[in-house]
Design a protein around this motif. Structure first.
Motif, PDB file in Angstrom:
ATOM      1  N   LEU A  80       0.834  -1.196   0.000  1.00 53.52           N
ATOM      2  CA  LEU A  80       0.000   0.000   0.000  1.00 53.52           C
ATOM      3  C   LEU A  80       0.868   1.244   0.000  1.00 53.52           C
ATOM      4  O   LEU A  80       1.485   1.579   1.000  1.00 53.52           O
ATOM      5  CB  LEU A  80      -0.915   0.011   1.233  1.00 53.52           C
ATOM      6  N   LYS A  81       0.937   1.922  -1.127  1.00 55.85           N
ATOM      7  CA  LYS A  81       1.700   3.161  -1.213  1.00 55.85           C
ATOM      8  C   LYS A  81       0.850   4.278  -0.648  1.00 55.85           C
ATOM      9  O   LYS A  81      -0.357   4.303  -0.910  1.00 55.85           O
ATOM     10  CB  LYS A  81       2.074   3.458  -2.656  1.00 55.85           C
ATOM     11  N   PRO A  82       1.335   5.177   0.122  1.00 53.81           N
ATOM     12  CA  PRO A  82       2.693   5.418   0.578  1.00 53.81           C
ATOM     13  C   PRO A  82       3.019   4.712   1.893  1.00 53.81           C
ATOM     14  O   PRO A  82       4.099   4.889   2.427  1.00 53.81           O
ATOM     15  CB  PRO A  82       2.738   6.924   0.752  1.00 53.81           C
ATOM     16  N   ARG A 105       8.552  -2.460   4.888  1.00 51.37           N
ATOM     17  CA  ARG A 105       9.527  -1.678   4.135  1.00 51.37           C
ATOM     18  C   ARG A 105       8.806  -0.457   3.587  1.00 51.37           C
ATOM     19  O   ARG A 105       7.840  -0.568   2.845  1.00 51.37           O
ATOM     20  CB  ARG A 105      10.116  -2.481   2.976  1.00 51.37           C
ATOM     21  N   GLN A 106       9.313   0.712   3.986  1.00 50.40           N
ATOM     22  CA  GLN A 106       8.744   1.962   3.512  1.00 50.40           C
ATOM     23  C   GLN A 106       9.736   2.637   2.586  1.00 50.40           C
ATOM     24  O   GLN A 106      10.938   2.670   2.869  1.00 50.40           O
ATOM     25  CB  GLN A 106       8.417   2.881   4.690  1.00 50.40           C
ATOM     26  N   ASP A 114      10.129  11.482  -6.524  1.00 47.67           N
ATOM     27  CA  ASP A 114      10.587  11.298  -7.896  1.00 47.67           C
ATOM     28  C   ASP A 114       9.591  10.491  -8.715  1.00 47.67           C
ATOM     29  O   ASP A 114       9.331  10.804  -9.865  1.00 47.67           O
ATOM     30  CB  ASP A 114      11.951  10.599  -7.923  1.00 47.67           C
ATOM     31  N   GLN A 115       9.000   9.459  -8.143  1.00 47.13           N
ATOM     32  CA  GLN A 115       8.050   8.638  -8.861  1.00 47.13           C
ATOM     33  C   GLN A 115       6.792   9.426  -9.190  1.00 47.13           C
ATOM     34  O   GLN A 115       6.222   9.275 -10.261  1.00 47.13           O
ATOM     35  CB  GLN A 115       7.698   7.398  -8.049  1.00 47.13           C
ATOM     36  N   GLU A 116       6.340  10.286  -8.273  1.00 44.26           N
ATOM     37  CA  GLU A 116       5.165  11.103  -8.534  1.00 44.26           C
ATOM     38  C   GLU A 116       5.438  12.107  -9.643  1.00 44.26           C
ATOM     39  O   GLU A 116       4.614  12.338 -10.511  1.00 44.26           O
ATOM     40  CB  GLU A 116       4.729  11.839  -7.270  1.00 44.26           C
ATOM     41  N   SER A 117       6.632  12.714  -9.655  1.00 45.06           N
ATOM     42  CA  SER A 117       6.944  13.699 -10.676  1.00 45.06           C
ATOM     43  C   SER A 117       7.075  13.055 -12.046  1.00 45.06           C
ATOM     44  O   SER A 117       6.767  13.666 -13.054  1.00 45.06           O
ATOM     45  CB  SER A 117       8.214  14.477 -10.320  1.00 45.06           C
ATOM     46  N   VAL A 118       7.526  11.798 -12.119  1.00 44.06           N
ATOM     47  CA  VAL A 118       7.610  11.098 -13.397  1.00 44.06           C
ATOM     48  C   VAL A 118       6.208  10.874 -13.950  1.00 44.06           C
ATOM     49  O   VAL A 118       5.973  10.995 -15.139  1.00 44.06           O
ATOM     50  CB  VAL A 118       8.361   9.745 -13.231  1.00 44.06           C
TER      51      VAL A 118
END
Length: 134
Positions: A80-82, A105-106, A114-118
């Motif tokens: 479950l992100k985040p 693991r977080q 970075d993943q959101e901006s991509v």
């Protein structure tokens, strides 16, 4: 060193015959643990972050907690992100309940940004065929 100071450590030296090692006193940092998050605080925080009314948020939060509890009880992993990825290593049944040994693991904050901006990049700027000819 977690305090950021640049201390050098000398390598261990051999002791002469009959010489006793001297004790080394290492200062310990006090660990201040925050109190556990309870359901009332979780609901209040969800109301604050989402802007919905408390009477609307409470049943949703309670349903979500029930689903998460049932999923872990079934031995399923959570991704479950985040929040992170929770892996159930083992479960032990005790007289007062079941103990689940888990690993969580977080992702690092920087990686999630970075993943959101991509994901927000304009796809047409990455594909040269999408550009119009002038």
């Amino acid at each position: 060193m977690s305090d950021g100071s640049a201390k050098t450590v000398s390598p261990p030296q051999a002791l002469a015959a009959g010489q006793e090692p001297s004790p080394v006193v290492v200062p310990s940092a006090a660990v201040v643990k925050e109190p556990a998050l309870n359901k009332r605080e979780l609901i209040d925080e969800a109301v604050l972050r989402s802007g919905v009314k408390k009477k609307d948020a409470k049943p949703v939060v309670e349903a979500l907690l029930a689903i998460l509890g049932e999923t872990v009880a079934a031995g399923r992993d959570l991704n479950l992100k985040p929040f992170g990825k929770l892996h159930v290593n083992r479960s032990d049944i005790r007289s007062n309940g079941t103990v689940h040994v888990c690993r969580l693991r977080q992702p690092l904050e920087r990686q999630s940004i970075d993943q959101e901006s991509v994901g927000e990049l304009d796809v047409s700027s990455l594909n040269p065929l999408a550009q119009s000819e002038t």
